[in-house]
Write an enzyme that holds these catalytic residues in place. Structure first.
Site, PDB file in Angstrom:
ATOM      1  N   GLU A   1       0.822  -1.214   0.000  1.00  0.00           N
ATOM      2  CA  GLU A   1       0.000   0.000   0.000  1.00  0.00           C
ATOM      3  C   GLU A   1       0.859   1.267   0.000  1.00  0.00           C
ATOM      4  OE1 GLU A   1      -0.503  -2.539   2.129  1.00  0.00           O
ATOM      5  OE2 GLU A   1      -2.574  -3.233   1.799  1.00  0.00           O
TER       6      GLU A   1
ATOM      7  N   GLU B   1     -16.884  -0.418 -11.113  1.00  0.00           N
ATOM      8  CA  GLU B   1     -16.925  -1.517 -12.087  1.00  0.00           C
ATOM      9  C   GLU B   1     -17.523  -2.717 -11.384  1.00  0.00           C
ATOM     10  OE1 GLU B   1     -13.169  -2.714 -14.112  1.00  0.00           O
ATOM     11  OE2 GLU B   1     -13.885  -4.776 -13.940  1.00  0.00           O
TER      12      GLU B   1
END
Ligand SMILES: *[C@@H]1O[C@H](CO)[C@@H](O)[C@H](O)[C@H]1NC(C)=O
Ligand SMILES: *[C@@H]1O[C@H](CO)[C@@H](O)[C@H](O)[C@H]1NC(C)=O
Ligand SMILES: *[C@@H]1O[C@H](CO)[C@@H](O)[C@H](O)[C@H]1NC(C)=O
Ligand SMILES: *[C@@H]1O[C@H](CO)[C@@H](O)[C@H](O)[C@H]1NC(C)=O
Ligand SMILES: *[C@@H]1O[C@H](CO)[C@@H](O)[C@H](O)[C@H]1NC(C)=O
Ligand SMILES: *[C@@H]1O[C@H](CO)[C@@H](O)[C@H](O)[C@H]1NC(C)=O
Ligand SMILES: *[C@@H]1O[C@H](CO)[C@@H](O)[C@H](O)[C@H]1NC(C)=O
Ligand SMILES: *[C@@H]1O[C@H](CO)[C@@H](O)[C@H](O)[C@H]1NC(C)=O
Ligand SMILES: *[C@@H]1O[C@H](CO)[C@@H](O)[C@H](O)[C@H]1NC(C)=O
Ligand SMILES: *[C@@H]1O[C@H](CO)[C@@H](O)[C@H](O)[C@H]1NC(C)=O
Ligand SMILES: *[C@@H]1O[C@H](CO)[C@@H](O)[C@H](O)[C@H]1NC(C)=O
Ligand SMILES: *[C@@H]1O[C@H](CO)[C@@H](O)[C@H](O)[C@H]1NC(C)=O
Length: 551
Positions: free
Chosen positions: A193, A311
């Site tokens: 991250e 999405e």
């Protein structure tokens, strides 16, 4: 069989007798955003869907307009997906996109891609549509040609879009999978991250600098921002709460918190229409995982932007024939969208690409799939009808908990800040086949009678208590859950072969049906297996026969 004839034929064959549910007359407002019914188009398929200035794709535009005619605005279009992170720019390419397939990586989309200047023409073919363009982070942070692509395409994209057409930007698709992708990793195994956030900040700050130079009107304020982090899911190598904790939004430029979701995979073992898609518990579990993740972030950062599906679709790897392209999948589309609205998603972008089995439509004819309106589109239409014209009245969706089965669901739509119950939609997702193998090809010779369920809703509105009322009933209908064509919403077909996607009212369907709210506030609607009915209290009339007086 015509629906009206069917309904009278089954009158004596009701499968489950009326279960009764109480619906609150008001709720606390948690309104969805405009354009709730939106799309995500695979980056490499965008020229097929939109066409170019010389050959605009009018069929796609018609299907977008049909949705506007119900929900008030054309869908927002996010252009992206796996292929956004494969696309390199070639300034001398004389056409939009040069894609090379590698069957070892994917049979459905090219994995080596060059786009030319004319790729950006596809942003000019539809009026009144806002677009999100996806920049390549995958290769942008992997090789110099990738970074060069960012530097060269920001000016092209911003000039093509301008204020009028720009929705937001994305930088990278599903970066949580960059080091593990089944289609080929673009980051080393130690990808985490912290590195993601530093690269994302580097890329987006570079985009901003390029905008200041080439499209200054798009470089600040409301005209500048992102959909992010666009992670593939909740259980991958990178986790959204950890990325947020690394200060992903330090520049305060993320306008919508976008997450992606698929219920299961096209080739995952045990996937079935009934068990995987026409299964409310499964849909709920899949969506709830995102709510849990988002809530974790919100508890540390109350200023986290609103949540959307950037999405989503039924089965990853582009869907499975006989499942993702059936009427059963259209029923699932409705359940997914209405459930998501009920738990706080503000907008949903349904993903599609050329030849994708789960696509709402196929924009061009190929040797794999014929050009046409596909079953999931009818789910999009039904959701748009349930929401109504959001430019006029905003809407809050509430789930009405049904008790008896995971193959059914019901939702209420409230307008006026939650004060007015306007519509109820009931989904009976119990399977009903009309073909032998579920592929929609060989009709069954001896079709069993199609069962139906009666649903009784007690709506405690003052209005209902005061008088009887006839309310409009509209249905999402097809021969069965395995049907891949012959689908109608309220008697309308949007099929390409009828009028190139413009609505055509079919003669063999029932329209203008009503149900009666009795003076005690109860209304019954019969919903055959594998179909949806919507009660529309805004489309009704008072019944002035005197029987409403005196309760
Ligand atoms: C639906 O069923 C009817 C018979 O009830 C048949 O005539 C019609 O062709 C079927 N439609 C499709 C698309 O299969
Ligand atoms: C209906 O209202 C009651 C009381 O405010 C509340 O407890 C319940 O959760 C509501 N039900 C729904 C489905 O909104
Ligand atoms: C939706 O509502 C807006 C605002 O009232 C109106 O201008 C528009 O024509 C409506 N659209 C449709 C399709 O009814
Ligand atoms: C870029 O396009 C030109 C013209 O089609 C072609 O000759 C050249 O090989 C392309 N470059 C790459 C890297 O694909
Ligand atoms: C525009 O689209 C047509 C039809 O697909 C195609 O033949 C043509 O090459 C495209 N033009 C450009 C500049 O890409
Ligand atoms: C298209 O891409 C392939 C694969 O990189 C390349 O071999 C070919 O030369 C490219 N064609 C053009 C016209 O750029
Ligand atoms: C941003 O990324 C590019 C490409 O990887 C790299 O050349 C550049 O040094 C980076 N800038 C910073 C500030 O990290
Ligand atoms: C680029 O991707 C390859 C895998 O295709 C990977 O091995 C390499 O580490 C990546 N390079 C960088 C700088 O991320
Ligand atoms: C289908 O079309 C594609 C691209 O146009 C082509 O590469 C492929 O060979 C064709 N397949 C068949 C079976 O004709
Ligand atoms: C419909 O057909 C599929 C595939 O053949 C089968 O698995 C399923 O059980 C059938 N459903 C019903 C309700 O008959
Ligand atoms: C209704 O009519 C259409 C168009 O004529 C046909 O394709 C469809 O199969 C019919 N549907 C039913 C249920 O008979
Ligand atoms: C309400 O009225 C309907 C129709 O008159 C009746 O069938 C139903 O039992 C009543 N329900 C209640 C809760 O009184």
């Amino acid at each position: 069989m015509k629906l009206s004839a069917f309904l009278s034929a089954i009158a004596s064959h009701i499968f489950v007798t009326a279960a009764q549910y109480t619906v609150n007359s008001s709720t606390s407002g948690n309104d969805i955003f405009d354009g709730y019914v939106s799309y995500s188009i695979e980056f490499s398929s965008f020229p097929d869907f939109a066409g170019n200035i010389s050959y605009p794709n009018k069929f796609s535009d018609t299907l977008l307009s049909n949705i506007r005619d119900l929900i008030g605005t054309k869908p927002y279009i996010r252009v992206g997906g796996n292929t956004q992170d494969y696309a390199l720019y070639n300034a001398s390419l004389p056409y939009a996109l040069n894609g090379t397939f590698d069957l070892g990586r994917s049979a459905d989309y090219p994995t080596t891609i060059f786009i030319g200047p004319s790729y950006f023409e596809s942003y000019q073919t539809w009026n009144d549509v806002k677009f999100c363009h996806g920049f390549n982070m995958g290769l942008g942070g992997n090789r110099s040609s990738g970074w060069q692509t960012l530097l060269e395409t920001v000016p092209l994209a911003c000039k093509a879009l301008g204020r009028e057409k720009l929705y937001l930007w994305t930088y990278g698709n599903e970066p949580d999978l960059f080091s593990t992708s089944a289609q080929g990793p673009v980051r080393p195994a130690r990808w985490d991250e912290r590195t993601y956030v530093s690269q994302w900040l580097n890329g987006t700050r570079t985009i901003k600098t390029l905008l200041q130079e080439h499209c200054p009107e798009l470089s600040s304020g409301d005209s500048y921002g992102y959909l992010a982090p666009s992670f593939a899911g909740v259980g991958n190598r990178l986790k959204a709460p950890a990325a947020w904790a690394q200060n992903l939004n330090v520049d305060k430029n993320i306008r919508l918190f976008a997450t992606h979701n698929y219920i299961s995979g096209a080739t995952s073992p045990g996937v079935t229409l009934q068990g995987t898609l026409m299964n409310h518990a499964n849909t709920k579990r899949s969506v709830d995982a995102h709510i849990i993740e988002y809530s974790k972030i919100k508890s540390v950062d109350p200023s986290v932007p609103p949540l959307i599906f950037g999405e989503t679709n039924s089965l990853y790897n582009q869907g499975r024939p006989g499942l993702s392209n059936t009427f059963g999948a259209a029923l699932w589309v409705v359940d997914l969208n209405l459930y998501s609205a009920s738990v706080g998603f503000k907008r949903v972008h349904m993903h599609m690409g050329t030849n994708y089995r789960y696509g709402s439509w196929q924009p061009i004819s190929t040797n794999i799939t014929s050009k046409g309106t596909k079953a999931p589109y009818y789910g999009n239409i039904a959701v748009a009808a349930m929401m109504g014209n959001l430019s006029r009245l905003s809407v809050t969706i509430v789930e009405i908990t049904l008790s008896s089965s995971t193959a059914e669901a019901a939702y209420a739509a409230y307008t006026n800040g939650g004060k007015t119950l306007t519509r109820i939609m009931v989904l009976n997702m119990r399977g009903y086949n009309t073909t032998v193998d579920g592929a929609g090809l060989v009709p069954l010779t001896d079709i069993p009678i199609r069962p139906a369920v009666d649903y009784r809703f007690i709506i405690n509105t003052k209005e209902a208590a005061a008088k009887r009322k006839a309310v409009g009933v509209q249905r999402l209908w097809a021969n069965g859950s395995d049907a891949i064509t012959g689908i109608t919403w309220d008697g309308w077909s949007y099929n390409y072969e009828l009028d190139e996607g413009r609505p055509v009212r079919l003669a063999n369907t029932t329209v203008g049906e009503t149900a009666t709210v009795s003076c005690n506030g109860s209304v019954v609607v019969t919903v055959p297996h594998s179909s949806i009915a919507m009660l529309d209290f805004a489309q009704g009339s008072d019944i002035n026969d005197g029987s409403g007086s005196g309760i």
